[in-house]
Structures are given as structure tokens and as C-alpha cells.
Design an enzyme around this catalytic site. Structure first.
Site, PDB file in Angstrom:
ATOM      1  N   GLU A 178      -1.044  -1.031   8.771  1.00 17.78           N
ATOM      2  CA  GLU A 178      -0.831  -2.150   7.839  1.00 17.78           C
ATOM      3  C   GLU A 178       0.439  -2.721   7.966  1.00 17.78           C
ATOM      4  O   GLU A 178       1.341  -2.017   8.357  1.00 17.78           O
ATOM      5  CB  GLU A 178      -1.188  -1.791   6.399  1.00 17.78           C
ATOM      6  CG  GLU A 178      -2.760  -2.040   5.822  1.00 17.78           C
ATOM      7  CD  GLU A 178      -2.630  -3.610   5.646  1.00 17.78           C
ATOM      8  OE1 GLU A 178      -2.046  -4.274   6.337  1.00 17.78           O
ATOM      9  OE2 GLU A 178      -3.438  -4.053   4.747  1.00 17.78           O
ATOM     10  N   ASP A 226       0.488  -3.528  -1.118  1.00 23.86           N
ATOM     11  CA  ASP A 226       1.055  -4.256  -2.168  1.00 23.86           C
ATOM     12  C   ASP A 226       0.372  -3.447  -3.450  1.00 23.86           C
ATOM     13  O   ASP A 226       0.719  -2.558  -3.767  1.00 23.86           O
ATOM     14  CB  ASP A 226       0.762  -5.744  -2.184  1.00 23.86           C
ATOM     15  CG  ASP A 226       1.440  -6.460  -3.314  1.00 23.86           C
ATOM     16  OD1 ASP A 226       2.006  -5.755  -4.091  1.00 23.86           O
ATOM     17  OD2 ASP A 226       1.166  -7.637  -3.269  1.00 23.86           O
ATOM     18  N   THR A 227      -0.881  -3.874  -3.816  1.00 30.98           N
ATOM     19  CA  THR A 227      -1.403  -3.182  -4.698  1.00 30.98           C
ATOM     20  C   THR A 227      -2.428  -1.972  -4.177  1.00 30.98           C
ATOM     21  O   THR A 227      -2.732  -1.178  -5.166  1.00 30.98           O
ATOM     22  CB  THR A 227      -2.556  -4.247  -5.618  1.00 30.98           C
ATOM     23  OG1 THR A 227      -3.514  -4.577  -4.407  1.00 30.98           O
ATOM     24  CG2 THR A 227      -2.138  -5.643  -6.115  1.00 30.98           C
ATOM     25  N   GLY A 228      -2.509  -2.288  -3.036  1.00 31.85           N
ATOM     26  CA  GLY A 228      -3.286  -0.777  -2.427  1.00 31.85           C
ATOM     27  C   GLY A 228      -4.811  -1.259  -2.423  1.00 31.85           C
ATOM     28  O   GLY A 228      -5.557  -0.397  -1.854  1.00 31.85           O
ATOM     29  N   THR A 250      -6.548  -3.328  -0.607  1.00 22.50           N
ATOM     30  CA  THR A 250      -6.891  -3.572   0.723  1.00 22.50           C
ATOM     31  C   THR A 250      -7.169  -2.191   1.235  1.00 22.50           C
ATOM     32  O   THR A 250      -8.363  -1.872   2.104  1.00 22.50           O
ATOM     33  CB  THR A 250      -6.134  -4.273   1.502  1.00 22.50           C
ATOM     34  OG1 THR A 250      -5.909  -5.601   0.756  1.00 22.50           O
ATOM     35  CG2 THR A 250      -6.750  -4.819   2.836  1.00 22.50           C
ATOM     36  N   LEU A 251      -6.112  -1.487   1.471  1.00 19.79           N
ATOM     37  CA  LEU A 251      -6.091  -0.221   2.148  1.00 19.79           C
ATOM     38  C   LEU A 251      -7.167   1.091   1.390  1.00 19.79           C
ATOM     39  O   LEU A 251      -8.045   1.745   2.132  1.00 19.79           O
ATOM     40  CB  LEU A 251      -4.954   0.426   2.241  1.00 19.79           C
ATOM     41  CG  LEU A 251      -3.932   0.135   3.383  1.00 19.79           C
ATOM     42  CD1 LEU A 251      -2.791   0.951   3.559  1.00 19.79           C
ATOM     43  CD2 LEU A 251      -4.984   0.614   4.800  1.00 19.79           C
ATOM     44  N   LYS A 300       5.474  -1.623  -1.164  1.00 18.24           N
ATOM     45  CA  LYS A 300       5.627  -2.299  -2.447  1.00 18.24           C
ATOM     46  C   LYS A 300       5.344  -1.534  -3.293  1.00 18.24           C
ATOM     47  O   LYS A 300       4.221  -1.879  -3.796  1.00 18.24           O
ATOM     48  CB  LYS A 300       5.377  -3.735  -2.327  1.00 18.24           C
ATOM     49  CG  LYS A 300       6.107  -5.012  -2.560  1.00 18.24           C
ATOM     50  CD  LYS A 300       5.435  -6.050  -2.966  1.00 18.24           C
ATOM     51  CE  LYS A 300       5.673  -7.338  -1.972  1.00 18.24           C
ATOM     52  NZ  LYS A 300       5.103  -8.546  -2.307  1.00 18.24           N
ATOM     53  N   ARG A 315       5.194 -15.693  11.027  1.00 18.43           N
ATOM     54  CA  ARG A 315       4.672 -14.448  11.638  1.00 18.43           C
ATOM     55  C   ARG A 315       5.754 -14.036  12.830  1.00 18.43           C
ATOM     56  O   ARG A 315       5.912 -12.717  13.255  1.00 18.43           O
ATOM     57  CB  ARG A 315       3.294 -14.379  12.103  1.00 18.43           C
ATOM     58  CG  ARG A 315       2.251 -14.177  10.957  1.00 18.43           C
ATOM     59  CD  ARG A 315       0.941 -14.120  11.608  1.00 18.43           C
ATOM     60  NE  ARG A 315      -0.170 -14.483  10.714  1.00 18.43           N
ATOM     61  CZ  ARG A 315      -0.672 -13.878   9.528  1.00 18.43           C
ATOM     62  NH1 ARG A 315       0.024 -12.816   9.328  1.00 18.43           N
ATOM     63  NH2 ARG A 315      -1.538 -14.587   8.928  1.00 18.43           N
TER      64      ARG A 315
HETATM   65  P1  5GP Z   1      -2.949  -5.213  -1.182  1.00 19.55           P
HETATM   66  O1  5GP Z   1      -4.270  -5.213  -1.048  1.00 19.55           O
HETATM   67  O2  5GP Z   1      -2.154  -3.899  -0.927  1.00 19.55           O
HETATM   68  O3  5GP Z   1      -2.407  -5.912  -2.646  1.00 19.55           O
HETATM   69  O4  5GP Z   1      -2.443  -6.292  -0.268  1.00 19.55           O
HETATM   70  C1  5GP Z   1      -2.185  -6.140   1.318  1.00 19.55           C
HETATM   71  C2  5GP Z   1      -2.139  -7.471   1.877  1.00 19.55           C
HETATM   72  O5  5GP Z   1      -1.766  -8.508   0.972  1.00 19.55           O
HETATM   73  C3  5GP Z   1      -1.235  -7.224   3.121  1.00 19.55           C
HETATM   74  O6  5GP Z   1      -2.042  -6.968   4.115  1.00 19.55           O
HETATM   75  C4  5GP Z   1      -0.604  -8.684   3.180  1.00 19.55           C
HETATM   76  O7  5GP Z   1      -1.732  -9.368   3.919  1.00 19.55           O
HETATM   77  C5  5GP Z   1      -0.767  -9.200   1.977  1.00 19.55           C
HETATM   78  N1  5GP Z   1       0.655  -9.094   1.222  1.00 19.55           N
HETATM   79  C6  5GP Z   1       1.047  -8.521   0.049  1.00 19.55           C
HETATM   80  N2  5GP Z   1       2.225  -8.552  -0.162  1.00 19.55           N
HETATM   81  C7  5GP Z   1       2.788  -9.732   0.515  1.00 19.55           C
HETATM   82  C8  5GP Z   1       3.961 -10.040   0.833  1.00 19.55           C
HETATM   83  O8  5GP Z   1       5.137  -9.787   0.231  1.00 19.55           O
HETATM   84  N3  5GP Z   1       4.170 -11.040   2.073  1.00 19.55           N
HETATM   85  C9  5GP Z   1       2.946 -11.406   2.563  1.00 19.55           C
HETATM   86  N4  5GP Z   1       3.313 -12.080   3.591  1.00 19.55           N
HETATM   87  N5  5GP Z   1       1.882 -10.858   2.574  1.00 19.55           N
HETATM   88  C10 5GP Z   1       1.806  -9.883   1.398  1.00 19.55           C
END
Ligand code: 5GP
Length: 191
Positions: free
Chosen positions: A110, A114-116, A118-119, A142, A177
């Protein structure tokens, strides 16, 4: 100063709206360390790196070249951030793996956790497919906003503050990107 000269002075990589968090050199060094660690942990195994599109593409490309083992790669695409910078909560698979992972050692790669959400959802999906092991590698973690899901991440590049970051695969509205470093966008309204 002519307008042509000033355009050349401010390129995408020297955008004054960006504050560099992790330099190209620092990322190269850290990705090298992660690659050596992954190689040491997976010697003799049937290893497949699964990149989560699109954000992980740059990290995956560098990481795979830092792992001195036979390996294959595959990709998944999921929708997570449907609403700009807010997690949608629901994860939809847009592209599934091309090959089965039964009996293989899988590392899900990955860009950022962030929140976790997606994973966690990806792990649920991949967990039922008979892999020998499933580990997680993320360039950035994060931890602060991870209020929803407890995740055990096996390989982390860097821990980042709770700010929106771009570069090295990470985008803001499709842009940035291609930056060779990771940066914070100082003023999102100026993108
Ligand atoms: P999660 O499901 O963990 O909240 O989010 C994961 C996805 O959110 C990452 O693969 C990414 O695409 C997006 N994301 C989360 N935080 C950031 C950030 O600070 N910058 C960007 N560009 N994408 C983020």
C-alpha cells in the site's frame, strides 16, 4: 524577468505549494532496508507482491527491485476515498487479482494506511483464498486517525503526521503522483 523564465523556475518538482516531508534519497534508503528485510523473511518461499492501485505503483516498482529473491507481482484496484480526502467507509473492488494466491506468501503493498479500512477489507477478501501467509507493507502509516480498524502492519516505511500528503505515487485530485519525494500540500485550494 520574462514570463518564460519564471515558468521554468517553478516546475512541478519545485512547486512552492509543497513542503517536502521525505526526500528522494531518504525514501531510497528506507525502501532498500525494507527490501532486504522482506528478502530475509521470505527466502525459499513462493512470494507475490500485490500492489493496491494506483497509489502503490511507485513504491512497488522500487520495493520489488530491492528484494533479491524470485517473486511475482499482481494488482488490485479498490475504491476507498470517494469523497476527496474523506474515507468512504465502504471498499469496492474495481480490479481483482489476475492469478490465484493459493499456497503463496503474499505481501499486500500500500502507499498509505490511514483509517485502515481499505486494508482490513482487502485482508478479509484475500484471507479466504488459501494463501500460505499474508503480510502488509506500506510506505506510509498515519496511525493517528486509525479509530476504526486495528491492523498489524509488517513493513512500514515511515510514520506520518495526520496531514494530507502527496508524491511518490500519492495524488491529490490525480496530480502529484510523479513527485520523486513525499510532500505536504501547504494550501489545497491552490492545487
Ligand atoms: P484508509 O482506508 O486506510 O483510510 O485509506 C487508504 C487510502 O486512502 C490510501 O491508499 C490512499 O489512497 C488514501 N489516502 C489516505 N491518506 C492519504 C493522504 O494523506 N494522501 C493521499 N494522497 N491519499 C491518502
Amino acid at each position: 524577468m520574462s514570463s518564460i523564465t519564471s515558468k521554468i523556475e517553478t516546475t512541478e518538482f519545485t512547486d512552492p505549494n509543497l513542503e517536502i516531508l521525505f526526500s528522494e534519497d531518504l525514501i531510497r534508503e528506507r525502501v532498500g532496508e525494507l527490501g532486504r528485510q522482506i528478502a530475509a523473511d521470505h527466502a525459499g518461499e513462493d512470494l507475490v507482491l500485490v500492489g493496491v492501485l494506483k497509489g502503490s505503483c511507485v513504491f512497488l516498482a522500487d520495493l520489488m527491485r530491492a528484494i533479491d529473491l524470485p517473486l511475482s507481482i499482481d494488482f488490485m484496484a479498490v475504491s476507498s476515498y470517494k469523497d476527496g480526502t474523506k474515507s468512504s467507509g465502504d471498499v469496492e473492488i474495481l480490479k481483482d487479482l489476475s492469478n490465484p494466491i493459493r499456497g503463496k506468501c503474499v505481501i499486500v503493498v500500500e502507499d498509505i494506511v490511514d483509517t485502515g479500512l481499505t486494508l482490513s477489507r482487502l485482508l478479509e477478501i484475500l484471507g479466504s483464498r488459501g494463501a500460505k501467509s499474508i503480510r502488509l507493507a506500506t510506505l506510509l502509516d498515519k496511525p493517528e486517525p486509525r479509530i476504526k480498524k486495528e491492523l498489524s502492519i509488517d513493513y512500514t516505511g515511515f510514520v506520518v503526521p495526520n496531514r494530507f500528503v502527496v508524491g511518490y505515487g500519492l495524488d491529490a485530485a490525480g496530480r502529484y503522483r510523479n513527485l520523486p519525494f513525499v510532500a505536504v500540500v501547504k494550501d489545497p485550494d491552490k492545487i
